[in-house]
Each structure stands twice: as C-alpha cells, then as structure tokens.
Motif scaffolding. Structure first.
Motif, PDB file in Angstrom:
ATOM      1  N   LYS A   1      47.221  45.289 -27.750  1.00 32.55           N
ATOM      2  CA  LYS A   1      45.880  45.826 -27.953  1.00 32.55           C
ATOM      3  C   LYS A   1      45.280  45.331 -29.276  1.00 32.55           C
TER       4      LYS A   1
ATOM      5  N   GLN B   1      38.318  50.402 -27.170  1.00 36.05           N
ATOM      6  CA  GLN B   1      39.658  50.532 -27.744  1.00 36.05           C
ATOM      7  C   GLN B   1      40.745  50.834 -26.719  1.00 36.05           C
ATOM      8  N   ASP B   2      40.372  51.412 -25.588  1.00 38.40           N
ATOM      9  CA  ASP B   2      41.375  51.769 -24.587  1.00 38.40           C
ATOM     10  C   ASP B   2      41.634  50.661 -23.566  1.00 38.40           C
TER      11      ASP B   2
END
Length: 375
Positions: free
Chosen positions: A40, A316-317
């Motif tokens: 991520k 962000q996810d």
C-alpha cells in the motif's frame, strides 16, 4: 527450483508483461508495481512537473512540488501530442528535446515516467478534441492507415531516444487513447465502435513492439469514470494487450465556492472516486494487473485540506500504485487565468500538502529512489 509450497502461492495468472522481450529494467519496474500495491505504497505524480509551473517556465531543476516540500514527485507525466507532425514542442509547449532529457534524468534518479498522447485527428487534422469520425480510417484497411503508420514511426523514433548515455532505455508507462469511454476525444466511445477501438489498440501495440522493436513500454489501459465492470471493460483489448489498468477523474466546483458548495463537491467526488476504485480493484486483482489513478486533481485547489482529507482519505484503502495530479499551467496570477492542480509555494493548501508528503506510505522522489524500482 520452486518448492511445492511456493508453487501453490503463485498467482493464478503470472505477473508478466505482454512484451516477452521487454528490457530487464522494464520487467523489474513492472514487478515492483505489484510490490508497491502489496505494501500500500502510494507514489505521487505530477504532469509536466519540471517544465513549468505557476508564474514560471523553463527554470532548471525547479518544480512547484519541490518548492513546497523540498522534494520532487515520484511519478512524472508527459504528453507527446505534436510528435506526429515532427514538431519541436508538444501541445503544452514543452520542448521534445527537453522532455527527453527530463525523462532520462528522472529515470536515473529512480522515479517513474508515464506518457500520454493527445494525438491530432488523422481524418480532419484537427486536434484531439475534434470528434470527426476517424478510428475506422486508420485501422488496417482504412484510407488513412498509412498516415497513422507514419505517425507511429515518428512516435517510435522519439521513444527510441529515451535512453541513458550507456544505452539503457528508460521504461515508460505508455497510456494511449486515454479516457476512451468519454466523448471529448475522436477515439471516444460515441465516435467509434468497440471493435474498431480494440483493433486500433492491438495494431498500435503490435506495431510498436513487433515492427519497431520497442521493448521499454508498459501499456496502460485508461478510462474516465465508470459505474460498473461492464462499462470499464467495454472496449478492453484483453489481458494479452494491456499491462496495467487505470482511470482519470477530477473534482469540480464553481469558482470561489461557498463552504456548503465545497462540502457537496467533496461528497460527490469522494463517492465517485471510491466507486471507481472498488470496481477497478476487483477487476484488476482478478486479472493480475497493477492499477493507478492516472489523472486527478481539483483545479486551483480551493479546499485547503484537500490532500489529506479528500484525496488520501478516498484512496488509502485501495491498492493503487500511484496517483498523478494534472499540470500547473498558470503563468499569470489572475485567478481566471490559472490552471493548476498541485500547490505552489504560499498556496493555502501547502500546509496540508506537507502533511500529505509526511504520511508514511506516501512516496515522493527521495523515498522512491530508495526502492530501487528498476532492480
């Protein structure tokens, strides 16, 4: 030799480029895009970042982003519109000679370069926004096919010059015929059939890698907004003709929005962006392709907390490997003359942009260099 356990851990589809002769640097970059998603890590990009900014142009080593945070972006966007006519400058008046130097320099610095192509209409010779029917005329058998081949040859000549003094090619995320499900470009959905669009895409890929022997491109499929998987893949050329998946979307508001208008704009944009990302992530994971938000932004950034509270909060996810903000074309300070998407020094969103820069999984130039993306 793989162990039995590692064999079971392999993805259903190998994470390999469609070009089996891709350079080692290009292959390494591609594998590292998957690793970025797994951790991520979000790379930040900016269009034409080194060429010009708000109130300046052609200042060596300058960038509006660098002026604010002391660091360059991690991803650099460029456009080769105009190369088809052998012009000296692209559609945004960036010198092709300087663009070559910028691309190689950023490659050597460990950053990523991506190229789009606002190609003129080959039927009318108007610009990309001239929606005169053209696609059917340039695919094999069309009356303008040889003209298109000539244009591809000129683009190939440019792409072949993107190499270091040692002869190492700078890998490029190549994003042709972008935002194709919209209606504003001549290759857009209302102006050609899905079959003709796919024929054009496949011919372009085959010609560049098989006829012109260009092996440092990662081919990026790109749409505008979409509501469903069916819409996203409406003109998808297939997994053997695309390496990466992406889309473009922007936040909009009228000039000098009120607080209520700004909040509504944020709500609408966040919902749209998250829906796009949800659909894209499901399809990209299913087909073992990395994904990106290839263009986004909020013109003049009227929301001072847009970077952390809207952009980052929305993405962000999701497993996108980079997000790229559009260009800072603003040579005059008058508000109605401005067209910029990244903050400049003293801009009201600069403080929040610094907070965005400091987030542990957001990567600009310095952190990206340490990743060794080409090794």
């Amino acid at each position: 030799m793989c162990s039995l356990l590692s064999m079971y851990l392999l993805p259903l589809r190998a994470q390999v480029l469609i070009d089996q002769e891709a350079t080692i640097e290009t292959k390494n970059l591609y594998q590292n895009l998957f690793k970025l998603q797994d951790k991520k890590a979000l790379l930040f990009g900016h269009q034409d970042a080194l060429a010009y900014g708000v109130t300046w142009k052609d200042v060596p080593n300058r960038s509006d982003v660098k002026d604010v945070v002391g660091d360059y972006p991690a991803v650099f966007g460029w456009d080769i519109g105009g190369i088809e006519h052998q012009r000296s400058h692209n559609i945004d008046q960036v010198s092709f000679a300087k663009m070559k130097a910028f691309i190689v320099d950023r490659f050597e610095a460990g950053s990523i370069n991506t190229i789009s192509w606002h190609m003129d209409n080959p039927q009318s010779l108007g610009n990309s926004w001239d929606t005169t029917t053209a696609v059917a005329s340039i695919i094999p058998g069309g009356k303008n096919h040889q003209l298109y081949v000539q244009w591809l040859d000129r683009a190939a000549d440019f792409l072949k010059e993107l190499k270091t003094k040692e002869g190492v090619y700078a890998p490029i995320l190549f994003r042709p015929f972008h935002e194709h499900n919209g209606g504003w470009f001549w290759w857009g959905n209302p102006h050609c059939s899905p079959d003709d669009y796919i024929k054009l895409w496949k011919f372009t890929v085959d010609y560049l890698k098989n006829k012109k022997n260009i092996h440092h491109l990662i081919y990026v499929y790109n749409t505008n907004n979409f509501q469903s998987e069916e819409e996203f893949i409406h003109r998808y050329p297939g997994n053997d003709y695309a390496d990466m998946m992406s889309f473009d979307t922007y936040q909009f508001a009228k000039p000098s929005p009120s607080k209520a208008e700004l909040e509504q704009s944020k709500k609408d944009f966040t919902a749209l962006l998250r829906n796009n990302l949800t659909v894209l992530q499901q399809y990209a994971q299913k087909n073992q392709k990395p994904m990106a938000l290839a263009e986004t932004g909020f013109e003049t950034i009227p929301d001072p907390t847009w970077w952390t509270q809207t952009l980052y909060a929305s993405v962000q996810d999701f497993d996108i490997c980079y997000v790229l903000i559009w260009r800072n074309h603003g040579l005059k300070k008058e508000e109605n003359q401005m067209h910029y998407y990244a903050p400049y020094k003293g801009h009201p969103s600069s403080s929040d942009f610094k907070n965005f820069y400091a987030l542990p999984n957001v990567y600009f130039g310095k952190k990206t260099k340490a990743l060794n993306l080409y090794k």
